[in-house]
Write a protein that holds these residues in place. Sequence first.
Motif, PDB file in Angstrom:
ATOM      1  N   PHE A  38       0.841  -1.203   0.000  1.00 20.48           N
ATOM      2  CA  PHE A  38       0.000   0.000   0.000  1.00 20.48           C
ATOM      3  C   PHE A  38       0.874   1.250   0.000  1.00 20.48           C
ATOM      4  N   THR A  40       1.055   5.465   0.716  1.00 23.00           N
ATOM      5  CA  THR A  40       0.432   6.531   1.505  1.00 23.00           C
ATOM      6  C   THR A  40      -0.048   7.632   0.572  1.00 23.00           C
ATOM      7  N   ASP A  48      -3.152   8.838   8.507  1.00 22.72           N
ATOM      8  CA  ASP A  48      -2.605   8.364   7.235  1.00 22.72           C
ATOM      9  C   ASP A  48      -3.689   7.658   6.423  1.00 22.72           C
ATOM     10  N   TYR A  50      -4.320   5.282   2.891  1.00 23.94           N
ATOM     11  CA  TYR A  50      -3.561   4.361   2.060  1.00 23.94           C
ATOM     12  C   TYR A  50      -4.352   3.954   0.819  1.00 23.94           C
ATOM     13  N   ARG A 117     -10.067   4.281  -0.746  1.00 20.73           N
ATOM     14  CA  ARG A 117      -8.982   4.597   0.172  1.00 20.73           C
ATOM     15  C   ARG A 117      -9.150   3.800   1.462  1.00 20.73           C
TER      16      ARG A 117
END
Length: 311
Positions: A38, A40, A48, A50, A117
Amino acid sequence: MEVNHKVIRVQKYLLDIADEEKFVVGIELTKEKLLERFATVKTDQLEDIYSPKVTNGINSRRNTIGEFKPNKSKPKEMCWRSQEWHVRDWGGNPHSGISYIPYMRYQRDFIEPREIRFSLSHLSTGQTILLANAVFQKSKLTDLDLDKIKFIINLLVEADGKAEIFPLDHITKMPVRVIKTVNWQILPKGERIWKYVKHGTEQVSKSEKHMIKARLKVLESYFPDEIYQGFDSYSGYLVFHFKRVGLYVFDSIIYGKATYVFKGHWKDVSQLTKKQIIENKLAEARIIHNNEWQSKLNKLLSNDNVNYENN
Protein backbone atom coordinates in the motif's frame (compact mmCIF):
# COMPACT_ATOMS: atom_id res chain seq x y z
CA MET A 1 -16.06 -13.41 7.57
CA GLU A 2 -12.77 -13.97 5.77
CA VAL A 3 -12.58 -14.27 1.98
CA ASN A 4 -9.41 -15.68 0.45
CA HIS A 5 -10.22 -15.72 -3.26
CA LYS A 6 -11.65 -13.50 -5.98
CA VAL A 7 -15.44 -13.16 -5.72
CA ILE A 8 -18.16 -12.68 -8.32
CA ARG A 9 -21.21 -12.52 -6.04
CA VAL A 10 -20.88 -11.18 -2.51
CA GLN A 11 -24.29 -12.03 -1.03
CA LYS A 12 -23.20 -15.41 0.34
CA TYR A 13 -20.42 -13.73 2.30
CA LEU A 14 -22.96 -11.56 4.13
CA LEU A 15 -25.03 -14.39 5.64
CA ASP A 16 -23.57 -13.84 9.12
CA ILE A 17 -24.50 -10.14 9.03
CA ALA A 18 -27.89 -9.20 10.49
CA ASP A 19 -30.21 -7.14 8.26
CA GLU A 20 -29.95 -4.00 10.37
CA GLU A 21 -26.24 -4.38 11.04
CA LYS A 22 -23.67 -2.04 9.58
CA PHE A 23 -20.37 -3.46 8.38
CA VAL A 24 -17.06 -2.54 6.78
CA VAL A 25 -14.53 -4.36 4.61
CA GLY A 26 -10.87 -4.53 5.47
CA ILE A 27 -7.90 -6.70 6.31
CA GLU A 28 -5.55 -7.48 9.17
CA LEU A 29 -1.95 -7.30 7.99
CA THR A 30 1.54 -6.64 9.26
CA LYS A 31 3.28 -3.27 9.09
CA GLU A 32 5.76 -4.77 6.63
CA LYS A 33 2.99 -5.95 4.29
CA LEU A 34 1.26 -2.57 4.60
CA LEU A 35 4.41 -0.77 3.40
CA GLU A 36 5.00 -3.37 0.69
CA ARG A 37 1.50 -3.42 -0.81
CA PHE A 38 0.00 0.00 0.00
CA ALA A 39 1.09 3.55 -0.76
CA THR A 40 0.43 6.53 1.51
CA VAL A 41 -1.89 9.09 -0.08
CA LYS A 42 -1.31 12.76 0.66
CA THR A 43 -4.48 14.36 2.04
CA ASP A 44 -5.42 17.13 4.44
CA GLN A 45 -6.54 14.55 7.02
CA LEU A 46 -4.53 14.02 10.17
CA GLU A 47 -4.53 10.24 9.92
CA ASP A 48 -2.60 8.36 7.23
CA ILE A 49 -4.63 7.31 4.20
CA TYR A 50 -3.56 4.36 2.06
CA SER A 51 -4.19 3.10 -1.46
CA PRO A 52 -3.10 -0.26 -2.96
CA LYS A 53 0.00 0.09 -5.13
CA VAL A 54 -0.68 -0.13 -8.88
CA THR A 55 1.96 -2.86 -9.11
CA ASN A 56 -0.35 -5.20 -7.19
CA GLY A 57 -2.44 -5.94 -10.28
CA ILE A 58 -5.34 -4.98 -12.52
CA ASN A 59 -7.78 -4.05 -9.72
CA SER A 60 -5.23 -1.74 -8.11
CA ARG A 61 -4.70 -0.03 -11.47
CA ARG A 62 -8.46 0.31 -11.91
CA ASN A 63 -8.63 1.84 -8.45
CA THR A 64 -5.84 4.38 -8.98
CA ILE A 65 -5.63 5.27 -12.69
CA GLY A 66 -8.86 3.89 -14.16
CA GLU A 67 -9.06 1.90 -17.38
CA PHE A 68 -10.25 1.93 -21.00
CA LYS A 69 -12.99 -0.53 -21.97
CA PRO A 70 -14.17 -1.44 -25.50
CA ASN A 71 -17.64 -0.11 -26.33
CA LYS A 72 -19.21 -2.57 -28.77
CA SER A 73 -22.25 -0.34 -29.27
CA LYS A 74 -20.11 2.10 -31.26
CA PRO A 75 -18.56 1.52 -34.71
CA LYS A 76 -14.97 0.33 -34.90
CA GLU A 77 -12.17 2.80 -35.46
CA MET A 78 -8.79 2.69 -37.16
CA CYS A 79 -5.80 2.36 -34.83
CA TRP A 80 -2.12 1.62 -35.27
CA ARG A 81 0.05 -0.92 -33.52
CA SER A 82 3.81 -0.36 -33.38
CA GLN A 83 6.07 -3.20 -34.47
CA GLU A 84 9.83 -3.26 -34.23
CA TRP A 85 11.76 -4.99 -37.02
CA HIS A 86 15.35 -6.11 -37.69
CA VAL A 87 16.73 -7.30 -41.08
CA ARG A 88 20.02 -7.70 -42.89
CA ASP A 89 20.57 -6.65 -46.47
CA TRP A 90 22.33 -8.72 -49.14
CA GLY A 91 25.64 -7.44 -47.88
CA GLY A 92 24.95 -8.64 -44.34
CA ASN A 93 24.48 -5.15 -42.99
CA PRO A 94 21.89 -4.88 -40.16
CA HIS A 95 18.91 -2.57 -40.42
CA SER A 96 16.16 -1.94 -37.88
CA GLY A 97 13.21 0.33 -37.35
CA ILE A 98 9.62 0.62 -36.14
CA SER A 99 6.59 0.24 -38.36
CA TYR A 100 3.01 1.16 -37.49
CA ILE A 101 0.48 -1.46 -38.53
CA PRO A 102 -3.14 -0.31 -38.96
CA TYR A 103 -5.99 -2.36 -37.52
CA MET A 104 -9.66 -1.90 -36.61
CA ARG A 105 -10.87 -2.02 -33.03
CA TYR A 106 -13.92 -1.00 -31.01
CA GLN A 107 -13.87 2.52 -29.65
CA ARG A 108 -12.93 2.66 -26.00
CA ASP A 109 -14.57 4.47 -23.10
CA PHE A 110 -12.53 5.67 -20.16
CA ILE A 111 -13.68 4.31 -16.79
CA GLU A 112 -12.88 6.70 -13.96
CA PRO A 113 -10.68 5.33 -11.14
CA ARG A 114 -12.61 3.95 -8.15
CA GLU A 115 -10.33 5.72 -5.66
CA ILE A 116 -11.07 3.40 -2.75
CA ARG A 117 -8.98 4.60 0.17
CA PHE A 118 -8.05 2.82 3.39
CA SER A 119 -7.20 3.87 6.93
CA LEU A 120 -5.99 2.07 10.03
CA SER A 121 -8.43 1.09 12.76
CA HIS A 122 -8.69 -1.45 15.57
CA LEU A 123 -10.91 -4.39 16.38
CA SER A 124 -12.65 -4.42 19.74
CA THR A 125 -10.10 -7.09 20.70
CA GLY A 126 -7.18 -4.75 19.96
CA GLN A 127 -5.80 -6.00 16.62
CA THR A 128 -4.84 -3.35 14.07
CA ILE A 129 -6.73 -3.57 10.79
CA LEU A 130 -6.88 -1.62 7.54
CA LEU A 131 -10.42 -0.59 6.55
CA ALA A 132 -11.90 0.74 3.32
CA ASN A 133 -13.51 4.18 3.54
CA ALA A 134 -17.08 2.88 3.18
CA VAL A 135 -19.72 1.75 5.68
CA PHE A 136 -22.62 -0.44 4.52
CA GLN A 137 -25.91 -1.54 6.05
CA LYS A 138 -27.18 -4.92 4.90
CA SER A 139 -30.87 -3.98 4.75
CA LYS A 140 -30.11 -0.94 2.56
CA LEU A 141 -27.67 -2.44 0.08
CA THR A 142 -28.14 -1.41 -3.55
CA ASP A 143 -26.67 -3.00 -6.66
CA LEU A 144 -24.05 -0.25 -6.65
CA ASP A 145 -23.18 -1.09 -3.03
CA LEU A 146 -22.83 -4.79 -3.84
CA ASP A 147 -20.58 -3.95 -6.78
CA LYS A 148 -18.46 -1.72 -4.54
CA ILE A 149 -18.15 -4.40 -1.86
CA LYS A 150 -17.10 -6.93 -4.51
CA PHE A 151 -14.48 -4.52 -5.85
CA ILE A 152 -13.06 -3.81 -2.38
CA ILE A 153 -12.84 -7.53 -1.59
CA ASN A 154 -11.08 -8.30 -4.89
CA LEU A 155 -8.80 -5.32 -4.38
CA LEU A 156 -7.66 -6.67 -1.00
CA VAL A 157 -7.42 -10.28 -2.19
CA GLU A 158 -5.15 -9.04 -4.98
CA ALA A 159 -3.02 -7.11 -2.48
CA ASP A 160 -2.68 -9.72 0.28
CA GLY A 161 -4.58 -12.87 -0.66
CA LYS A 162 -7.53 -12.23 1.64
CA ALA A 163 -10.19 -9.76 2.79
CA GLU A 164 -12.56 -9.67 5.75
CA ILE A 165 -16.05 -8.36 6.44
CA PHE A 166 -16.34 -6.80 9.89
CA PRO A 167 -19.74 -5.99 11.50
CA LEU A 168 -19.82 -2.81 13.60
CA ASP A 169 -20.76 -3.39 17.21
CA HIS A 170 -24.07 -1.62 17.83
CA ILE A 171 -22.82 -0.22 21.16
CA THR A 172 -19.16 0.69 20.62
CA LYS A 173 -19.39 1.11 16.81
CA MET A 174 -16.07 -0.71 16.64
CA PRO A 175 -15.51 -3.45 14.05
CA VAL A 176 -15.70 -7.02 15.33
CA ARG A 177 -14.66 -10.23 13.64
CA VAL A 178 -17.05 -12.75 12.13
CA ILE A 179 -15.50 -16.15 11.46
CA LYS A 180 -16.61 -18.40 8.59
CA THR A 181 -19.35 -20.90 9.30
CA VAL A 182 -18.96 -24.63 8.86
CA ASN A 183 -21.40 -26.85 10.78
CA TRP A 184 -21.37 -24.46 13.70
CA GLN A 185 -23.16 -21.14 13.92
CA ILE A 186 -20.85 -18.19 14.44
CA LEU A 187 -21.79 -15.86 17.25
CA PRO A 188 -20.94 -12.16 17.46
CA LYS A 189 -18.63 -10.80 20.14
CA GLY A 190 -19.18 -8.42 23.06
CA GLU A 191 -22.50 -7.76 24.78
CA ARG A 192 -24.31 -9.06 21.70
CA ILE A 193 -23.42 -12.63 22.67
CA TRP A 194 -25.57 -12.40 25.80
CA LYS A 195 -28.29 -10.70 23.79
CA TYR A 196 -28.15 -13.59 21.33
CA VAL A 197 -28.17 -16.49 23.79
CA LYS A 198 -30.23 -15.19 26.73
CA HIS A 199 -33.50 -16.34 25.14
CA GLY A 200 -32.27 -19.90 25.74
CA THR A 201 -32.03 -19.34 29.49
CA GLU A 202 -35.70 -18.65 30.11
CA GLN A 203 -36.13 -21.93 32.03
CA VAL A 204 -33.33 -21.25 34.52
CA SER A 205 -33.56 -19.22 37.70
CA LYS A 206 -32.65 -15.55 37.90
CA SER A 207 -29.51 -16.32 39.93
CA GLU A 208 -28.39 -19.00 37.46
CA LYS A 209 -28.98 -16.62 34.58
CA HIS A 210 -26.81 -14.03 36.34
CA MET A 211 -24.01 -16.59 36.80
CA ILE A 212 -24.14 -17.64 33.13
CA LYS A 213 -23.87 -14.02 32.01
CA ALA A 214 -20.97 -13.46 34.42
CA ARG A 215 -19.08 -16.49 33.05
CA LEU A 216 -19.55 -15.29 29.46
CA LYS A 217 -18.28 -11.85 30.45
CA VAL A 218 -15.15 -13.39 31.98
CA LEU A 219 -14.49 -15.54 28.89
CA GLU A 220 -14.95 -12.51 26.62
CA SER A 221 -12.51 -10.50 28.71
CA TYR A 222 -9.74 -12.77 27.37
CA PHE A 223 -10.64 -11.70 23.80
CA PRO A 224 -11.46 -15.00 22.06
CA ASP A 225 -10.60 -15.07 18.36
CA GLU A 226 -13.55 -17.26 17.38
CA ILE A 227 -16.86 -18.15 19.01
CA TYR A 228 -19.10 -21.01 17.89
CA GLN A 229 -22.40 -22.46 19.00
CA GLY A 230 -22.42 -26.27 18.73
CA PHE A 231 -25.31 -28.14 17.13
CA ASP A 232 -24.22 -31.68 18.06
CA SER A 233 -23.73 -33.45 21.38
CA TYR A 234 -22.72 -30.18 22.96
CA SER A 235 -25.96 -28.41 22.13
CA GLY A 236 -26.19 -25.53 24.59
CA TYR A 237 -22.42 -25.07 24.72
CA LEU A 238 -20.36 -22.24 23.30
CA VAL A 239 -16.86 -22.83 21.95
CA PHE A 240 -14.30 -20.06 22.55
CA HIS A 241 -11.06 -20.30 20.55
CA PHE A 242 -8.00 -18.54 21.98
CA LYS A 243 -5.30 -18.68 19.30
CA ARG A 244 -2.53 -17.15 21.40
CA VAL A 245 -2.59 -20.12 23.79
CA GLY A 246 -3.89 -22.69 21.31
CA LEU A 247 -6.94 -23.65 23.40
CA TYR A 248 -10.67 -24.19 22.85
CA VAL A 249 -12.90 -23.53 25.84
CA PHE A 250 -16.36 -25.12 25.98
CA ASP A 251 -18.89 -23.57 28.35
CA SER A 252 -22.62 -24.17 28.70
CA ILE A 253 -25.15 -21.37 28.37
CA ILE A 254 -27.97 -23.44 29.82
CA TYR A 255 -26.74 -26.39 31.86
CA GLY A 256 -23.58 -28.17 32.97
CA LYS A 257 -21.37 -28.04 36.02
CA ALA A 258 -18.01 -27.56 34.36
CA THR A 259 -16.02 -25.78 31.65
CA TYR A 260 -14.03 -28.05 29.31
CA VAL A 261 -10.72 -27.00 27.73
CA PHE A 262 -9.19 -28.71 24.68
CA LYS A 263 -6.12 -28.48 22.45
CA GLY A 264 -6.84 -28.82 18.72
CA HIS A 265 -9.29 -31.22 17.01
CA TRP A 266 -12.14 -29.53 18.84
CA LYS A 267 -14.65 -30.41 16.10
CA ASP A 268 -14.09 -34.11 16.73
CA VAL A 269 -14.46 -33.94 20.51
CA SER A 270 -17.49 -31.66 20.23
CA GLN A 271 -19.41 -34.62 18.81
CA LEU A 272 -18.60 -36.90 21.74
CA THR A 273 -20.48 -37.24 25.01
CA LYS A 274 -19.18 -35.91 28.32
CA LYS A 275 -18.78 -39.48 29.50
CA GLN A 276 -16.54 -40.36 26.54
CA ILE A 277 -14.43 -37.24 27.09
CA ILE A 278 -14.00 -37.83 30.82
CA GLU A 279 -13.32 -41.58 30.56
CA ASN A 280 -10.75 -41.11 27.78
CA LYS A 281 -9.18 -38.05 29.42
CA LEU A 282 -9.48 -36.01 26.21
CA ALA A 283 -9.81 -32.60 27.86
CA GLU A 284 -6.79 -30.46 28.68
CA ALA A 285 -8.74 -29.34 31.73
CA ARG A 286 -12.17 -29.68 33.31
CA ILE A 287 -12.94 -26.65 35.49
CA ILE A 288 -15.86 -26.98 37.89
CA HIS A 289 -18.19 -24.00 38.19
CA ASN A 290 -17.27 -22.88 41.70
CA ASN A 291 -15.36 -20.09 43.46
CA GLU A 292 -12.05 -21.26 41.97
CA TRP A 293 -13.34 -21.35 38.38
CA GLN A 294 -12.00 -17.94 37.31
CA SER A 295 -8.55 -18.36 38.88
CA LYS A 296 -8.09 -21.78 37.23
CA LEU A 297 -9.26 -20.42 33.90
CA ASN A 298 -6.82 -17.51 34.21
CA LYS A 299 -3.88 -19.90 34.59
CA LEU A 300 -4.77 -21.42 31.21
CA LEU A 301 -5.66 -18.26 29.29
CA SER A 302 -3.23 -15.68 30.66
CA ASN A 303 -0.60 -14.30 28.31
CA ASP A 304 2.08 -16.08 30.37
CA ASN A 305 0.80 -19.43 29.16
CA VAL A 306 2.62 -21.38 26.44
CA ASN A 307 1.42 -20.67 22.90
CA TYR A 308 0.58 -24.19 21.80
CA GLU A 309 -0.33 -23.22 18.24
CA ASN A 310 3.11 -21.78 17.60
CA ASN A 311 5.09 -24.70 19.06
